[in-house]
Design a protein around this motif. Structure first.
Motif, short mmCIF file in Angstrom:
data_model
loop_
_atom_site.label_atom_id
_atom_site.label_comp_id
_atom_site.label_asym_id
_atom_site.label_seq_id
_atom_site.Cartn_x
_atom_site.Cartn_y
_atom_site.Cartn_z
N LEU A 80 7.36 -111.19 -13.78
CA LEU A 80 8.57 -111.25 -14.60
C LEU A 80 9.62 -111.94 -13.87
O LEU A 80 9.73 -111.88 -12.74
N SER A 81 10.67 -112.71 -14.48
CA SER A 81 11.93 -113.31 -13.95
C SER A 81 12.89 -112.34 -13.60
O SER A 81 13.82 -112.64 -13.06
N ALA A 82 13.00 -110.98 -14.35
CA ALA A 82 14.03 -110.15 -14.16
C ALA A 82 13.52 -108.88 -14.65
O ALA A 82 12.06 -108.50 -15.08
N PRO A 83 14.11 -107.77 -14.41
CA PRO A 83 13.90 -106.33 -14.70
C PRO A 83 13.41 -106.27 -16.37
O PRO A 83 13.87 -107.10 -17.08
N ALA A 84 12.46 -105.48 -16.78
CA ALA A 84 12.04 -105.44 -18.01
C ALA A 84 11.84 -103.79 -18.11
O ALA A 84 11.80 -103.10 -17.32
N GLU A 85 11.77 -103.40 -19.52
CA GLU A 85 11.63 -101.76 -19.77
C GLU A 85 10.27 -101.61 -20.48
O GLU A 85 9.69 -102.55 -21.38
N LEU A 125 4.65 -104.11 -23.33
CA LEU A 125 4.60 -103.72 -21.82
C LEU A 125 4.46 -102.28 -21.67
O LEU A 125 5.00 -101.30 -22.26
N THR A 126 3.32 -101.80 -20.68
CA THR A 126 3.17 -100.59 -20.59
C THR A 126 3.33 -99.95 -19.23
O THR A 126 3.65 -98.77 -19.29
N SER A 127 3.56 -100.81 -18.18
CA SER A 127 3.95 -100.30 -16.97
C SER A 127 4.86 -101.61 -16.27
O SER A 127 4.73 -102.49 -16.73
N TYR A 128 5.81 -100.99 -15.48
CA TYR A 128 6.61 -101.95 -14.70
C TYR A 128 6.91 -101.47 -13.23
O TYR A 128 7.14 -100.22 -13.04
N THR A 129 7.11 -102.42 -12.52
CA THR A 129 7.64 -102.19 -11.21
C THR A 129 8.27 -103.23 -10.45
O THR A 129 8.05 -104.30 -10.83
N GLU A 130 9.09 -102.86 -9.59
CA GLU A 130 9.83 -103.95 -8.68
C GLU A 130 9.33 -104.08 -7.48
O GLU A 130 9.03 -102.85 -6.84
N VAL A 146 9.25 -110.56 -22.26
CA VAL A 146 9.21 -109.43 -22.59
C VAL A 146 10.59 -108.82 -22.89
O VAL A 146 11.37 -108.70 -21.70
N GLY A 147 10.75 -108.49 -23.94
CA GLY A 147 12.24 -108.25 -24.31
C GLY A 147 12.86 -109.77 -24.31
O GLY A 147 12.45 -110.41 -24.86
N GLU A 148 13.90 -109.71 -23.55
CA GLU A 148 14.69 -110.80 -23.36
C GLU A 148 14.26 -111.61 -22.06
O GLU A 148 14.89 -112.48 -21.71
N THR A 149 13.30 -110.96 -21.26
CA THR A 149 13.07 -111.41 -20.12
C THR A 149 11.60 -112.43 -20.02
O THR A 149 10.70 -112.17 -20.87
N ILE A 179 6.30 -107.81 -26.21
CA ILE A 179 5.54 -109.18 -25.47
C ILE A 179 5.52 -110.07 -26.48
O ILE A 179 4.76 -110.01 -27.68
N ALA A 180 6.24 -111.42 -26.43
CA ALA A 180 6.32 -112.38 -27.38
C ALA A 180 5.87 -113.69 -26.89
O ALA A 180 6.20 -113.93 -25.95
N VAL A 181 5.22 -114.49 -27.79
CA VAL A 181 5.01 -115.97 -27.66
C VAL A 181 5.77 -116.44 -28.61
O VAL A 181 5.59 -116.42 -29.89
N GLY A 182 6.96 -117.20 -28.23
CA GLY A 182 7.78 -117.79 -29.10
C GLY A 182 8.41 -116.69 -30.13
O GLY A 182 8.82 -115.56 -29.41
N ASP A 183 8.35 -116.77 -31.33
CA ASP A 183 8.85 -115.69 -32.22
C ASP A 183 7.67 -114.59 -32.45
O ASP A 183 8.03 -113.70 -33.28
N GLU A 184 6.67 -114.79 -32.12
CA GLU A 184 5.62 -113.83 -32.66
C GLU A 184 5.21 -112.81 -31.72
O GLU A 184 5.14 -112.91 -30.30
#
Length: 331
Positions: A264-269, A284-289, A313-316, A274-279
């Motif tokens: 990811l390019s930034a944090p996500a929730e 997302l099931t897990s996240y870490t920094e 992923v959201g806006e990320t 998760i989208a490709v274009g508008d679809e």
């Protein structure tokens, strides 16, 4: 926990697991002892792997699933002379005790014991694990198959069962032993060169490597083939709970979504679409920094694509990458 934030000590432990050796205290994980003459047949019928071919001193990973093949937990089983010891996720210990108990019928010679409070479990993780065993004078297990295990003495601690496998997609060993010897074994492993790994670092590393966790990747929404746990499934063993669904998905190549890693390019929730274009193509099931940036796990529809796919992923912004713990190749 599906979300992990780490500090410098955790970064050092993850690096040790990659290039040296780390030690993680997994005592919070559940340990269930299955005994009785029918123990192997019982577990054979209740989970995805083939227990009937296992001998004392061998082990395997296996998945407990519902009747419709939805995932409950990923467990590791160690077969001894008179029992099978199951290492299960911390938040599935009580559930599995109750779930397994309801499948024991009157004539079955099977007994369940929760031995969690009486035992400890540590995992050595990383390419330097062999050197630790050599320093302890117990190099016999080096090079043995996954799940192989034997009982040793780490003076003065007796009854230390050491098994091949770290619990992650990294070389290593898992130690299970009486709870009275926790400090002794821990200090011996640190003295032999292992770096302490806390729970946060373990969780971050399991996300980076793609080991699924209950309530995140292992839920009623997913089956083991979607997770990518092919190595835990026998397609020749015959009937078991959830077998028909899993066999059909394999035969007709019907897996419709895959668990994948996402850089990811930034944090996500967690829970974000998760989208490709508008679809929308997944969740997302897990996240870490980590020291290397932001990383997540998520399920993505098979038809959307795989490694290299650009997603949001959201806006990320994100890119799908390979994770070593799972596989999505049909056998």
């Amino acid at each position: 926990m599906p979300t992990s934030t780490i500090d410098d000590k955790d970064v050092a432990a993850i690096q040790a697991a990659r290039v040296g050796v780390a030690i993680c205290d997994r005592t919070a994980w559940g340990r269930i002892k299955v005994s009785g003459d029918d123990r192997l047949n019982f577990l054979h019928n209740q989970s995805t792997n083939n227990f009937q071919i296992l001998k004392p001193g061998q082990g395997c990973d296996t998945v407990f699933v519902t009747s419709t093949a939805r995932t409950i937990d990923l467990a590791t089983a160690y077969v001894t002379e008179d029992a099978v010891i199951l290492l299960v996720s911390p938040n599935r210990r009580q559930y599995l005790m109750e779930w397994l108990d309801k499948y024991i019928f009157y004539a079955d010679k099977v007994e369940l014991s929760d031995i969690t409070q009486d035992t400890n479990t540590f995992s050595l993780i990383g390419p330097g694990s062999d050197a630790v065993l050599e320093k302890l004078g117990i190099g016999e297990l080096i090079g043995q198959p996954y799940g192989s295990h034997k009982v040793y003495t780490i003076t003065p601690a007796e009854g230390v069962r050491i098994a091949v496998g770290s619990g992650l997609a990294a070389p290593g060993y898992t130690f299970t032993f009486p709870n009275t010897d926790k400090e002794t074994v821990w200090n011996k492993l640190l003295e032999a060169g292992a770096v302490e790994m806390r729970d946060r670092a373990w969780d971050a590393l399991r996300i980076l490597q793609g080991r699924p966790a209950p309530d995140a990747e292992l839920t009623d929404d997913y089956n083991p083939l979607e997770v990518g746990l092919w190595q835990t499934i026998s397609f020749t063993k015959g009937c078991y709970i959830g077998q028909e669904t899993i066999a059909r998905l394999n035969t007709y190549k019907g897996v419709k979504q895959h668990l994948l890693g996402i850089r990811l390019s930034a944090p996500a929730e967690v829970g974000s679409a998760i989208a490709v274009g508008d679809e929308k193509v997944g969740k997302l099931t897990s996240y870490t920094e980590t020291a290397d940036g932001y990383f997540g796990l998520g399920y993505i529809r098979t038809k959307a694509g795989g490694v290299g796919l650009k997603v949001k992923v959201g806006e990320t912004e994100g890119e799908v990458i390979e994770i070593p713990f799972v596989s999505h190749d049909y056998p």
